[in-house]
Design a protein around this motif. Structure first.
Motif, PDB file in Angstrom:
ATOM      1  N   ILE A   1       0.866  -1.182   0.000  1.00  0.00           N
ATOM      2  CA  ILE A   1       0.000   0.000   0.000  1.00  0.00           C
ATOM      3  C   ILE A   1       0.901   1.230   0.000  1.00  0.00           C
ATOM      4  N   TRP A   2       0.893   1.966  -1.104  1.00  0.00           N
ATOM      5  CA  TRP A   2       1.722   3.172  -1.175  1.00  0.00           C
ATOM      6  C   TRP A   2       1.144   4.286  -0.311  1.00  0.00           C
ATOM      7  N   SER A   3      -0.158   4.473  -0.369  1.00  0.00           N
ATOM      8  CA  SER A   3      -0.780   5.553   0.399  1.00  0.00           C
ATOM      9  C   SER A   3      -2.256   5.257   0.591  1.00  0.00           C
ATOM     10  N   MET A   4      -2.858   5.958   1.570  1.00  0.00           N
ATOM     11  CA  MET A   4      -4.290   5.816   1.842  1.00  0.00           C
ATOM     12  C   MET A   4      -4.877   7.182   2.168  1.00  0.00           C
ATOM     13  N   VAL A   5      -6.147   7.359   1.853  1.00  0.00           N
ATOM     14  CA  VAL A   5      -6.898   8.556   2.220  1.00  0.00           C
ATOM     15  C   VAL A   5      -8.183   8.100   2.888  1.00  0.00           C
ATOM     16  N   GLY A   6      -8.463   8.601   4.090  1.00  0.00           N
ATOM     17  CA  GLY A   6      -9.683   8.244   4.801  1.00  0.00           C
ATOM     18  C   GLY A   6      -9.566   7.037   5.702  1.00  0.00           C
ATOM     19  N   ALA A   7      -8.420   6.386   5.722  1.00  0.00           N
ATOM     20  CA  ALA A   7      -8.191   5.218   6.584  1.00  0.00           C
ATOM     21  C   ALA A   7      -6.688   5.029   6.719  1.00  0.00           C
ATOM     22  N   GLN A   8      -6.291   4.061   7.537  1.00  0.00           N
ATOM     23  CA  GLN A   8      -4.869   3.764   7.690  1.00  0.00           C
ATOM     24  C   GLN A   8      -4.679   2.317   8.092  1.00  0.00           C
ATOM     25  N   ALA A   9      -3.527   1.780   7.724  1.00  0.00           N
ATOM     26  CA  ALA A   9      -3.169   0.428   8.159  1.00  0.00           C
ATOM     27  C   ALA A   9      -2.677   0.491   9.597  1.00  0.00           C
ATOM     28  N   THR A  10      -2.991  -0.522  10.375  1.00  0.00           N
ATOM     29  CA  THR A  10      -2.596  -0.509  11.788  1.00  0.00           C
ATOM     30  C   THR A  10      -1.105  -0.772  11.971  1.00  0.00           C
ATOM     31  N   GLU A  11      -0.452  -1.422  10.982  1.00  0.00           N
ATOM     32  CA  GLU A  11       0.988  -1.688  11.055  1.00  0.00           C
ATOM     33  C   GLU A  11       1.618  -1.427   9.690  1.00  0.00           C
TER      34      GLU A  11
ATOM     35  N   VAL B   1      -6.830  -2.650   8.181  1.00  0.00           N
ATOM     36  CA  VAL B   1      -7.118  -1.236   7.920  1.00  0.00           C
ATOM     37  C   VAL B   1      -8.250  -0.775   8.831  1.00  0.00           C
ATOM     38  N   VAL B   2      -8.093   0.428   9.405  1.00  0.00           N
ATOM     39  CA  VAL B   2      -9.121   1.008  10.275  1.00  0.00           C
ATOM     40  C   VAL B   2      -9.471   2.411   9.782  1.00  0.00           C
ATOM     41  N   ASP B   3     -10.640   2.861  10.162  1.00  0.00           N
ATOM     42  CA  ASP B   3     -11.117   4.195   9.819  1.00  0.00           C
ATOM     43  C   ASP B   3     -10.340   5.239  10.610  1.00  0.00           C
ATOM     44  N   LEU B   4     -10.280   6.469  10.077  1.00  0.00           N
ATOM     45  CA  LEU B   4      -9.685   7.574  10.809  1.00  0.00           C
ATOM     46  C   LEU B   4     -10.715   8.169  11.769  1.00  0.00           C
ATOM     47  N   LEU B   5     -10.224   8.862  12.782  1.00  0.00           N
ATOM     48  CA  LEU B   5     -11.098   9.501  13.755  1.00  0.00           C
ATOM     49  C   LEU B   5     -11.610  10.828  13.211  1.00  0.00           C
TER      50      LEU B   5
ATOM     51  N   TYR C   1      -8.152  18.017   6.533  1.00  0.00           N
ATOM     52  CA  TYR C   1      -9.041  17.869   5.379  1.00  0.00           C
ATOM     53  C   TYR C   1      -8.411  17.055   4.260  1.00  0.00           C
ATOM     54  N   ASN C   2      -7.088  17.214   4.068  1.00  0.00           N
ATOM     55  CA  ASN C   2      -6.432  16.498   2.963  1.00  0.00           C
ATOM     56  C   ASN C   2      -6.301  15.000   3.215  1.00  0.00           C
ATOM     57  N   GLN C   3      -6.673  14.528   4.421  1.00  0.00           N
ATOM     58  CA  GLN C   3      -6.669  13.100   4.716  1.00  0.00           C
ATOM     59  C   GLN C   3      -8.075  12.500   4.668  1.00  0.00           C
ATOM     60  N   GLN C   4      -9.055  13.335   4.334  1.00  0.00           N
ATOM     61  CA  GLN C   4     -10.447  12.890   4.366  1.00  0.00           C
ATOM     62  C   GLN C   4     -10.961  12.574   2.964  1.00  0.00           C
ATOM     63  N   ILE C   5     -12.011  11.777   2.952  1.00  0.00           N
ATOM     64  CA  ILE C   5     -12.745  11.454   1.740  1.00  0.00           C
ATOM     65  C   ILE C   5     -14.201  11.275   2.155  1.00  0.00           C
ATOM     66  N   ALA C   6     -15.124  11.343   1.208  1.00  0.00           N
ATOM     67  CA  ALA C   6     -16.544  11.219   1.555  1.00  0.00           C
ATOM     68  C   ALA C   6     -16.818   9.904   2.281  1.00  0.00           C
ATOM     69  N   ASN C   7     -17.612   9.972   3.351  1.00  0.00           N
ATOM     70  CA  ASN C   7     -18.026   8.817   4.167  1.00  0.00           C
ATOM     71  C   ASN C   7     -16.892   8.200   4.967  1.00  0.00           C
ATOM     72  N   CYS C   8     -15.862   8.949   5.213  1.00  0.00           N
ATOM     73  CA  CYS C   8     -14.764   8.445   6.051  1.00  0.00           C
ATOM     74  C   CYS C   8     -14.785   9.129   7.409  1.00  0.00           C
ATOM     75  N   CYS C   9     -13.826   8.711   8.201  1.00  0.00           N
ATOM     76  CA  CYS C   9     -13.414   9.462   9.389  1.00  0.00           C
ATOM     77  C   CYS C   9     -14.519   9.616  10.430  1.00  0.00           C
ATOM     78  N   ARG C  10     -15.160   8.493  10.748  1.00  0.00           N
ATOM     79  CA  ARG C  10     -16.165   8.470  11.817  1.00  0.00           C
ATOM     80  C   ARG C  10     -15.766   7.464  12.895  1.00  0.00           C
ATOM     81  N   GLY C  11     -14.479   7.185  12.978  1.00  0.00           N
ATOM     82  CA  GLY C  11     -14.023   6.240  13.990  1.00  0.00           C
ATOM     83  C   GLY C  11     -14.506   4.836  13.761  1.00  0.00           C
ATOM     84  N   GLY C  12     -14.870   4.507  12.508  1.00  0.00           N
ATOM     85  CA  GLY C  12     -15.315   3.150  12.190  1.00  0.00           C
ATOM     86  C   GLY C  12     -16.744   2.847  12.555  1.00  0.00           C
TER      87      GLY C  12
END
Length: 446
Positions: free
Chosen positions: A77-87, A108-112, A117-128
């Motif tokens: 995974i080169w990069s992610m927007v709206g989520a992140q890998a735990t390791e 992969v888990v959701d962002l808080l 803003y540049n790390q967000q995408i639609a329907n993301c970032c609600r803590g899963g």
């Protein structure tokens, strides 16, 4: 004959294993993970991943979903927007530009909420957290974008990931294999042009309460205006094996201060990522985190009223966005629901005997942890159906109750508050048996 019995047992076992995740009140409920390849890159692709919760009354609560899989080859995974890998994993073979994750089995888990803003995408970032489809259809989706490297760069060379897993937030979900489906069609923001994904595959995950836990997570008790007897939850409804508890809120606060609450509840387990605290239950005979009490309150000429109370016995858990589902033949004649929201659930054609209740936003949609505020309640007014209505033989009580999508332990069928002029079935049967014995003795003596 023995061979036939063995065959029948095998067929029964196979049937049960297939049906273990089937919910008769929500037969089409599932979570679908969809991958849409949006563009090709020099060594892979960029995909939009959406997690659609099609379950009518089971939501994914805090600490939220974790999606995992196994790469088919040596993808990264080169990069992610709206989520992140735990390791990140071992990326030592890369020089200069280091991937976001090099693990063969990423999680992969959701962002808080509140990330830049540049790390967000639609329907993301609600803590899963993802609400149930029946509760908030428009919000029952989560999404993130992922850039995959060392992968195929055409429809023919891309290899689908395998062994998908979904935790939300605990066990119980089983995911099928990824399957290529017709490419998703998107509308541009101005709704004047259609675009199409270069490639799409779906993964379907279903929930089984039996896989999630050996015991139920809730129980039901009954009472009525016409009988002083309260039918409590059955003893050890949610299991009493190796469970510790505290007897009061004061004890729970003392354990929290001394840091001994985990030791006081050795039966509890932490969900993925360690985000949820170990459960700490109030001592009860049923040992359930949640109890639902159904009280037949009033009887009018054309209506009758029931009161529903949900009580939280867990000192370490708030239930945000909770749902309650009840199955009762008179729920198709609901006239008014006080202090809860309500939606009917029609599972089979025109049969409307099931209702979903949930809290009013910003008022009682959060069931607080055990203590003086650890309950929510409402009343339901129902019109009498002259052809079926009766208070006899427990008709006024629900047949099934679900809390947060899990079926609750009901009292035994013959243990409900009886009308004053009605004898319990067990007592009647006992009188009949006694009469038979007496009659037999009289015949012997004659």
């Amino acid at each position: 004959m023995e061979v036939l019995n063995s065959v029948l047992l095998l067929i029964l076992a196979a049937t049960l294993s297939v049906a273990v995740a089937y919910d008769p009140l929500d037969p089409n409920g599932n979570i679908t993970i969809k991958w849409d390849v949006m563009s090709w890159t020099p060594d892979g692709y960029v995909a939009m991943v959406t997690i659609n919760n099609y379950q009518m009354y089971r939501h994914i609560m805090a600490p939220g979903w974790t999606v995992g899989w196994t790469w088919a080859r040596r993808e990264v995974i080169w990069s992610m927007v709206g989520a992140q890998a735990t390791e990140q994993g071992d990326c030592s073979r890369f020089k200069g530009n280091i991937p976001h994750c090099c693990k063969r089995t990423p999680a992969v888990v959701d962002l808080l909420p509140g990330v830049p803003y540049n790390q967000q995408i639609a329907n993301c970032c609600r803590g899963g957290v993802v609400p149930a489809y029946g509760q908030e259809p428009a919000a029952a989706v989560a999404a993130f974008q992922v850039s995959v490297g060392q992968a195929g760069t055409t429809n023919r060379t891309v290899k689908l990931p395998k062994n998908f897993t979904l935790l939300g937030p605990g066990p119980g979900y089983t995911c099928g294999p990824a399957k290529v489906v017709p490419s998703t069609v998107f509308l541009t923001p101005d709704h004047r042009r259609k675009t199409q994904a270069l490639m799409t595959w779906n993964v379907t995950c279903t929930y089984s309460q039996h896989l999630a836990s050996k015991y139920p997570s809730c129980c039901v008790s009954f009472s009525s205006f016409y009988n002083e007897t309260v039918i409590p939850c059955a003893k050890c409804s949610c299991g009493c094996e190796h469970k510790s508890c505290v007897r009061s809120e004061r004890d729970s606060k003392r354990l929290a201060v001394t840091g001994k609450h985990a030791a006081a509840a050795p039966h509890a387990t932490r969900v993925h990522g360690g985000g949820a605290p170990a459960s700490l239950l109030q001592c009860t005979t049923h040992m359930c985190p949640v109890r639902v009490h159904w009280h037949v309150k009033l009887n009018y000429k054309e209506y009758w009223r029931a009161k529903i109370t949900i009580t939280n016995f867990n000192y370490r858990m708030n239930y945000t966005g909770w749902t309650l589902v009840a199955q009762h033949p008179n729920l198709d004649n609901i006239t008014e629901v006080f202090s809860f929201d309500y939606k009917p659930i029609v599972a089979y054609g025109s049969i409307n005997d099931t209702a979903m209740f949930y809290g009013l936003k910003y008022f009682n949609d959060q069931l607080m942890e055990a203590g003086p505020h650890g309950n929510v309640q409402s009343e339901v007014l129902m019109r009498k159906d002259a052809s079926t209505f009766t208070f006899r033989q427990g008709w006024a009580f629900p047949r099934k109750v679900y809390f947060n999508g899990d079926e609750c332990q009901m009292p035994s069928p013959d243990s409900y508050p009886y009308l004053p002029n009605a004898a319990p079935a067990a007592a009647s049967a006992s009188l009949v048996r006694s009469a038979v014995v007496v009659a037999s003795l009289m015949l012997l003596m004659a």
